[in-house]
Design a protein around this motif. Structure first.
Motif, PDB file in Angstrom:
ATOM      1  N   TYR A 233      33.051  63.330  84.674  1.00  0.00           N
ATOM      2  CA  TYR A 233      33.592  62.636  83.632  1.00  0.00           C
ATOM      3  C   TYR A 233      32.742  61.455  82.991  1.00  0.00           C
ATOM      4  O   TYR A 233      31.587  61.087  83.836  1.00  0.00           O
ATOM      5  N   ILE A 234      32.747  61.165  81.652  1.00  0.00           N
ATOM      6  CA  ILE A 234      32.028  60.258  81.009  1.00  0.00           C
ATOM      7  C   ILE A 234      33.071  59.006  80.847  1.00  0.00           C
ATOM      8  O   ILE A 234      33.940  59.502  80.048  1.00  0.00           O
TER       9      ILE A 234
ATOM     10  N   ILE B 114      34.787  61.528  68.961  1.00  0.00           N
ATOM     11  CA  ILE B 114      35.193  62.710  69.886  1.00  0.00           C
ATOM     12  C   ILE B 114      36.192  63.591  69.144  1.00  0.00           C
ATOM     13  O   ILE B 114      37.389  63.539  69.175  1.00  0.00           O
ATOM     14  N   GLU B 115      35.840  64.454  68.171  1.00  0.00           N
ATOM     15  CA  GLU B 115      36.365  64.871  67.124  1.00  0.00           C
ATOM     16  C   GLU B 115      37.670  65.933  67.470  1.00  0.00           C
ATOM     17  O   GLU B 115      38.479  66.122  66.611  1.00  0.00           O
TER      18      GLU B 115
ATOM     19  N   HIS C 219      30.341  68.368  73.570  1.00  0.00           N
ATOM     20  CA  HIS C 219      30.651  69.214  72.383  1.00  0.00           C
ATOM     21  C   HIS C 219      29.641  68.624  71.386  1.00  0.00           C
ATOM     22  O   HIS C 219      29.234  67.542  71.075  1.00  0.00           O
ATOM     23  N   PRO C 220      29.461  69.763  70.379  1.00  0.00           N
ATOM     24  CA  PRO C 220      28.514  69.349  69.458  1.00  0.00           C
ATOM     25  C   PRO C 220      28.699  68.065  68.496  1.00  0.00           C
ATOM     26  O   PRO C 220      27.771  67.488  67.628  1.00  0.00           O
TER      27      PRO C 220
ATOM     28  N   TRP D 124      30.684  59.990  59.376  1.00  0.00           N
ATOM     29  CA  TRP D 124      30.319  59.463  60.739  1.00  0.00           C
ATOM     30  C   TRP D 124      28.877  59.798  60.877  1.00  0.00           C
ATOM     31  O   TRP D 124      28.408  60.945  60.687  1.00  0.00           O
ATOM     32  N   THR D 125      27.834  58.898  61.501  1.00  0.00           N
ATOM     33  CA  THR D 125      26.494  59.215  61.592  1.00  0.00           C
ATOM     34  C   THR D 125      26.186  58.533  63.041  1.00  0.00           C
ATOM     35  O   THR D 125      26.468  57.371  63.312  1.00  0.00           O
ATOM     36  N   GLY D 126      25.475  59.523  63.851  1.00  0.00           N
ATOM     37  CA  GLY D 126      24.745  59.012  65.182  1.00  0.00           C
ATOM     38  C   GLY D 126      24.520  59.999  65.877  1.00  0.00           C
ATOM     39  O   GLY D 126      24.275  60.902  65.498  1.00  0.00           O
ATOM     40  N   PRO D 127      23.618  59.788  67.007  1.00  0.00           N
ATOM     41  CA  PRO D 127      23.230  60.961  67.863  1.00  0.00           C
ATOM     42  C   PRO D 127      24.532  61.406  68.636  1.00  0.00           C
ATOM     43  O   PRO D 127      25.628  61.077  68.927  1.00  0.00           O
ATOM     44  N   GLN D 128      24.062  62.855  69.096  1.00  0.00           N
ATOM     45  CA  GLN D 128      24.930  63.401  69.956  1.00  0.00           C
ATOM     46  C   GLN D 128      25.064  62.732  71.314  1.00  0.00           C
ATOM     47  O   GLN D 128      23.861  62.523  71.809  1.00  0.00           O
ATOM     48  N   LEU D 129      26.011  62.451  71.602  1.00  0.00           N
ATOM     49  CA  LEU D 129      26.240  61.848  73.179  1.00  0.00           C
ATOM     50  C   LEU D 129      25.447  62.718  74.027  1.00  0.00           C
ATOM     51  O   LEU D 129      24.820  62.429  75.034  1.00  0.00           O
TER      52      LEU D 129
END
Length: 169
Positions: A103-104, A154-155, A128-129, A83-88
């Motif tokens: 909360y998000i 959200i691993e 979380h990273p 998976w690739t993308g920016p960190q939330l």
């Protein structure tokens, strides 16, 4: 802040199936998909100082994280994907959360029993990273069946927390 296990490229599953909805099926989503999501925007609002409206190109221009992790579905299957993308966290920092935010919530394009789907996480998981807003699966643009244009990763959570077809945060 424990990390979820990450895998080697050789561990990647040859097929990453869809879970839940495989296509939102509404006209607005279909039009965005047909146009390659060129005019689509991710909105970030709620308890933030700086609301955002980011194009897919702007999301792709943010610093990216790539991780190879296992998706565990409550339906009884697992698969390993890259998976690739920016960190939330980076997006939330751009929007600058207000102190009262707890909360998000992710608002999605797909629906369940006639209501638009949504999912939420607490701030620990949000920052979380390994929590990323993924736009790629296995080095290619995220397919519709897997949540295009964006899905959450959200691993440390089971698959149902990995909202697909994310339109708004």
């Amino acid at each position: 802040q424990a990390l979820a296990r990450e895998f080697a490229p050789s561990d990647t599953s040859p097929y990453f199936r869809s879970n839940g909805t495989s296509d939102p099926g509404d006209a607005t989503y279909a039009a965005h998909a047909a146009a390659g999501f060129a005019d689509w925007k991710l909105t970030v609002g709620g308890l933030v100082e700086h609301p955002l409206a980011l194009s897919l190109d702007q999301v792709r221009a943010l610093p990216q994280r790539t991780q190879i992790t296992r998706h565990d579905c409550v339906e009884g299957w697992s698969a390993i994907g890259q998976w690739t993308g920016p960190q939330l966290a980076a997006i939330l920092q751009m929007a600058k959360l207000k102190p009262e935010a707890r909360y998000i919530v992710f608002h999605c394009a797909d629906s369940v029993e006639g209501a638009l789907y949504y999912e939420s996480v607490d701030l620990v998981d949000a920052f979380h990273p390994q929590t990323i807003v993924a736009h790629q699966l296995n080095g290619a643009p995220l397919p519709v069946k897997n949540g295009a244009p964006l899905r959450m990763r959200i691993e440390r959570q089971l698959g149902y927390k990995h909202a697909k077809y994310v339109n708004a945060i």
